[in-house]
Design an enzyme around this catalytic site. Structure first.
Site, PDB file in Angstrom:
ATOM      1  N   LYS A 140      -9.249   4.240 -19.078  1.00 29.61           N
ATOM      2  CA  LYS A 140      -9.548   4.705 -20.423  1.00 29.61           C
ATOM      3  C   LYS A 140      -8.304   4.624 -21.325  1.00 29.61           C
ATOM      4  O   LYS A 140      -7.755   3.558 -21.452  1.00 29.61           O
ATOM      5  CB  LYS A 140     -10.123   6.123 -20.321  1.00 29.61           C
ATOM      6  CG  LYS A 140     -11.222   6.270 -19.229  1.00 29.61           C
ATOM      7  CD  LYS A 140     -12.396   5.396 -19.510  1.00 29.61           C
ATOM      8  CE  LYS A 140     -13.545   5.402 -18.547  1.00 29.61           C
ATOM      9  NZ  LYS A 140     -13.424   5.664 -17.157  1.00 29.61           N
ATOM     10  N   ARG A 174       0.837  -1.215   0.000  1.00 26.48           N
ATOM     11  CA  ARG A 174       0.000   0.000   0.000  1.00 26.48           C
ATOM     12  C   ARG A 174       0.870   1.264   0.000  1.00 26.48           C
ATOM     13  O   ARG A 174       0.469   2.324  -0.477  1.00 26.48           O
ATOM     14  CB  ARG A 174      -0.961  -0.013   1.212  1.00 26.48           C
ATOM     15  CG  ARG A 174      -1.798   1.252   1.341  1.00 26.48           C
ATOM     16  CD  ARG A 174      -3.049   1.062   2.184  1.00 26.48           C
ATOM     17  NE  ARG A 174      -2.798   0.469   3.478  1.00 26.48           N
ATOM     18  CZ  ARG A 174      -2.208   1.082   4.516  1.00 26.48           C
ATOM     19  NH1 ARG A 174      -1.803   2.331   4.411  1.00 26.48           N
ATOM     20  NH2 ARG A 174      -2.040   0.442   5.656  1.00 26.48           N
ATOM     21  N   TYR A 203     -17.356  14.441 -15.504  1.00 27.76           N
ATOM     22  CA  TYR A 203     -17.867  13.075 -15.313  1.00 27.76           C
ATOM     23  C   TYR A 203     -18.854  13.073 -14.125  1.00 27.76           C
ATOM     24  O   TYR A 203     -18.531  13.624 -13.062  1.00 27.76           O
ATOM     25  CB  TYR A 203     -16.689  12.121 -15.079  1.00 27.76           C
ATOM     26  CG  TYR A 203     -17.123  10.722 -14.752  1.00 27.76           C
ATOM     27  CD1 TYR A 203     -17.961  10.015 -15.612  1.00 27.76           C
ATOM     28  CD2 TYR A 203     -16.710  10.092 -13.579  1.00 27.76           C
ATOM     29  CE1 TYR A 203     -18.380   8.721 -15.307  1.00 27.76           C
ATOM     30  CE2 TYR A 203     -17.108   8.805 -13.274  1.00 27.76           C
ATOM     31  CZ  TYR A 203     -17.946   8.130 -14.146  1.00 27.76           C
ATOM     32  OH  TYR A 203     -18.359   6.856 -13.838  1.00 27.76           O
ATOM     33  N   ASP A 248      -8.541  17.063 -15.164  1.00 29.05           N
ATOM     34  CA  ASP A 248      -8.797  15.665 -15.503  1.00 29.05           C
ATOM     35  C   ASP A 248      -8.489  15.517 -16.991  1.00 29.05           C
ATOM     36  O   ASP A 248      -9.191  16.063 -17.838  1.00 29.05           O
ATOM     37  CB  ASP A 248     -10.263  15.318 -15.187  1.00 29.05           C
ATOM     38  CG  ASP A 248     -10.580  13.845 -15.446  1.00 29.05           C
ATOM     39  OD1 ASP A 248      -9.913  13.251 -16.301  1.00 29.05           O
ATOM     40  OD2 ASP A 248     -11.517  13.329 -14.806  1.00 29.05           O
TER      41      ASP A 248
HETATM   42  N1  LCS Z   1     -12.864  11.099 -14.994  1.00 26.60           N
HETATM   43  C1  LCS Z   1     -13.422  10.954 -16.211  1.00 26.60           C
HETATM   44  C2  LCS Z   1     -13.289  12.048 -17.223  1.00 26.60           C
HETATM   45  C3  LCS Z   1     -14.124   9.784 -16.512  1.00 26.60           C
HETATM   46  O1  LCS Z   1     -14.659   9.676 -17.724  1.00 26.60           O
HETATM   47  C4  LCS Z   1     -14.248   8.780 -15.521  1.00 26.60           C
HETATM   48  C5  LCS Z   1     -15.021   7.550 -15.778  1.00 26.60           C
HETATM   49  C6  LCS Z   1     -13.654   8.976 -14.272  1.00 26.60           C
HETATM   50  C7  LCS Z   1     -12.963  10.155 -14.042  1.00 26.60           C
HETATM   51  C8  LCS Z   1     -13.723   7.944 -13.183  1.00 26.60           C
HETATM   52  O2  LCS Z   1     -12.883   6.884 -13.504  1.00 26.60           O
HETATM   53  P1  LCS Z   1     -13.104   5.354 -13.048  1.00 26.60           P
HETATM   54  O3  LCS Z   1     -13.221   5.331 -11.571  1.00 26.60           O
HETATM   55  O4  LCS Z   1     -14.331   4.860 -13.719  1.00 26.60           O
HETATM   56  O5  LCS Z   1     -11.845   4.707 -13.533  1.00 26.60           O
HETATM   57  N2  LCS Z   1     -15.831   7.617 -16.904  1.00 26.60           N
HETATM   58  C9  LCS Z   1     -16.716   6.727 -17.292  1.00 26.60           C
HETATM   59  C10 LCS Z   1     -17.578   6.930 -18.375  1.00 26.60           C
HETATM   60  O6  LCS Z   1     -17.662   7.943 -19.049  1.00 26.60           O
HETATM   61  N3  LCS Z   1     -18.284   5.849 -18.550  1.00 26.60           N
HETATM   62  O7  LCS Z   1     -18.031   4.904 -17.565  1.00 26.60           O
HETATM   63  C11 LCS Z   1     -17.000   5.398 -16.707  1.00 26.60           C
END
Ligand code: LCS
Length: 393
Positions: free
Chosen positions: A208, A58, A111, A183
């Protein structure tokens, strides 16, 4: 080797590696929760920081270090922390920089959960927030209060593809001693480097483009300075937002092909955006590579390419959009983005469904908005798939 001065593509392949006794070409998966000390004194020195050494996963692990060091180099940051998800990365930033009595400004179409936790959970800890359309830079200045500590941007934004001027926003924020976090999920450092443009922190959902293969959930926070990195590291380690070594290894592997994946997805996206914009059943298309994008000139300035994300509205609104989503065959009807496969989804009922009707309206997330994450299949096949699906409208 010293990877500081090599090119971006070379960094993707060679940065970060942790040398091991056998000379492994790839940093192995150190699938261990803990590390043994050579002696009680050695353990004490590792804990006090007198000596570098691994203690407990961790707190640090060579496979995770490989990924974190690479990310810091790619984003031109001082250091990076890898997290279990993108939302863990978002929470790392919020928790590290905001406390009772503090205020944050953000863009109205980020998001969904990045906004909903700030409006529903963080007020319990005395944190206030204001969401404005940051694509109009004067809105940021107007929203600044004496207690504003953080400007949290997402550009291009999910799902409207609105683009905020990172350099101009950072100049305004810094005049008021406000830190700027971007972001960078929709771009990755291959297309946009927020720290070079003036931001203090960059975050990613590595689920992503960074990993790119739709097989893990992961996040990261990259900081410009040692001091900010230390704050992020403290939260990540002590809140337990850390990544697992196997997850880190997969992410590091996916990252190696970031540039060639984005080159192909972006070339496809340019063709698809042009096809959609010319289609009689399409109301509008938002894609940074189209001259019709309201911030087209800004996109050319701060991004090295338009990326592979777009949104569009089918004439006939939600019902028409649903017909398209129900009739695609190659594209997957799925949330997430930035993978090698083309994904299509409906933000108002899926990723942004937790926002109120007013919040969605204000953010420009119409009921008929469809989001497309373009993959690396053959462009002709994606276009044929969309054309076929649009014939049902
Ligand atoms: N920031 C952005 C711009 C995102 O698109 C997402 C997830 C996150 C943060 C959060 O990331 P995660 O915890 O899912 O890795 N976006 C998603 C979307 O547009 N569709 O499903 C997840």
């Amino acid at each position: 080797m010293d990877t500081k001065n090599i090119g971006f593509n070379s960094k993707l392949i060679h940065s970060g590696g942790v040398e091991d006794a056998l000379g492994s070409a790839v940093t192995p998966i150190y699938q261990t929760s803990t590390f043994s000390f050579k002696s009680a004194d050695h353990g004490a020195r590792c804990f006090s920081g007198e000596e570098d050494g691994y203690i407990y996963t961790r707190l640090g692990n060579p496979t995770i270090d490989d990924l974190e060091n690479t990310l810091a180099e790619l984003e031109n940051g001082y250091g990076a922390v890898a997290t279990s998800s993108g939302m863990a990365a978002v929470n790392t930033v919020y928790m590290a920089l905001l406390g009772s009595g503090d205020h944050m400004i953000s863009h109205n179409s980020v998001y969904g959960p990045s906004r909903s936790i700030m409006e529903k959970l963080y007020p319990k800890f005395g944190v206030e927030s204001t969401y404005v359309d940051c694509t109009h830079i004067e809105n940021i200045e107007k929203a600044i209060r004496p207690n504003t500590k953080l400007l949290y941007l997402e550009t291009p934004a999910n799902p409207t593809i609105g683009i905020t001027d990172i350099a101009a926003a950072s100049t305004i924020a810094h005049k008021h001693n406000i830190l700027v976090c971007v972001d960078n999920t929709f771009c990755s450092p291959y297309i946009q480097k927020p720290l070079d443009l003036g931001a203090d922190i960059v975050l990613h959902s590595m689920t992503k483009f960074i990993n790119g293969h739709a097989d893990i959930v992961a996040g990261a926070v990259i900081s410009k300075t040692k001091e900010i990195h230390a704050q992020m590291s403290y939260v990540m380690k002590n809140m337990g937002f850390n990544m697992d070594p196997h997850q880190a290894w997969l992410t590091r592997r996916g990252l190696k092909t970031l540039a060639i994946r984005i080159d192909k997805a972006q070339a496809n996206a340019r063709k698809i955006a042009a096809f959609l914009e010319a289609h009689p059943k399409i109301e509008w298309v938002r894609y940074p590579g189209l001259k019709s994008h309201p911030q087209y000139a800004l996109a050319l300035k701060q991004m090295s390419g338009p990326g592979a994300m777009m949104s569009f509205e089918v004439k006939g609104g939600l019902e028409a959009g649903k017909k398209v989503m129900d009739n695609v065959q190659l594209a997957l009807l799925a949330v997430s983005l930035g993978g090698i496969e083309t994904l299509i989804q409906h933000p108002a009922s899926m990723t942004h469904s937790k926002l109120s009707k007013e919040e969605k309206d204000e953010a420009g997330i119409s009921d008929g908005l469809v989001r497309l994450s373009v993959g690396i299949e053959d462009a002709e096949d994606i276009i044929a798939d969309l054309e076929h699906a649009l014939s049902f409208v």
